[in-house]
Design a protein around this motif. Sequence first.
Motif, short mmCIF file in Angstrom:
data_model
loop_
_atom_site.label_atom_id
_atom_site.label_comp_id
_atom_site.label_asym_id
_atom_site.label_seq_id
_atom_site.Cartn_x
_atom_site.Cartn_y
_atom_site.Cartn_z
N LYS A 1 16.52 -25.34 43.23
CA LYS A 1 17.75 -25.54 44.00
C LYS A 1 17.82 -24.76 45.24
O LYS A 1 17.68 -23.49 45.28
N LEU B 1 20.04 -23.44 48.56
CA LEU B 1 21.40 -22.96 49.42
C LEU B 1 21.07 -22.95 50.79
O LEU B 1 20.44 -22.19 51.33
N TYR C 1 22.77 -22.21 54.30
CA TYR C 1 24.20 -21.41 54.62
C TYR C 1 24.08 -21.43 55.95
O TYR C 1 22.83 -20.73 56.78
N ASP D 1 22.62 -27.63 47.96
CA ASP D 1 24.27 -27.28 48.43
C ASP D 1 24.12 -26.80 49.91
O ASP D 1 23.47 -25.93 50.26
N VAL E 1 26.62 -25.12 52.90
CA VAL E 1 27.97 -24.28 53.18
C VAL E 1 28.07 -24.03 54.57
O VAL E 1 26.87 -23.60 55.17
N TYR F 1 20.59 -20.46 42.36
CA TYR F 1 19.74 -20.92 43.15
C TYR F 1 18.33 -20.39 43.12
O TYR F 1 18.04 -19.28 42.81
#
Length: 113
Positions: free
Chosen positions: A2, A4, A6, A30, A32, A65
């Motif tokens: 997983k 992230l 950012y 994900d 962000v 993550y």
Amino acid sequence: MKLLIYTPLMRLYGRALQSILRLKWDGPVDVVFARGDDSTCPRDNYAKVVAKYQRGRDILLAGDYDAMLTVEDDMIVPPDAAQRLWATGADVAYGLYVWRRDRNHLWSAYTEL
């Protein structure tokens, strides 16, 4: 695995946004985008950037993550950037950042930490 992704935002550049959203990854991702001059950010621009990165760190540590990729709001990254950085097997890896406003196309990389 997983991931992230950012991005602390000061502005939003279309080509940079497109490159971030086109990143390839074999697993959940994900994304962000940390906007703003909210009340939790100090007034000093550098302090705002630091606060946004600290927020990204908090999101990473609070989530499940395996990796975090930070991308500045004006970076245009190749589609395989996350995969290539992960493939290094290093705990920390970074790509080469070329200054776009420099006529000589100087790059920003530290030869020592």
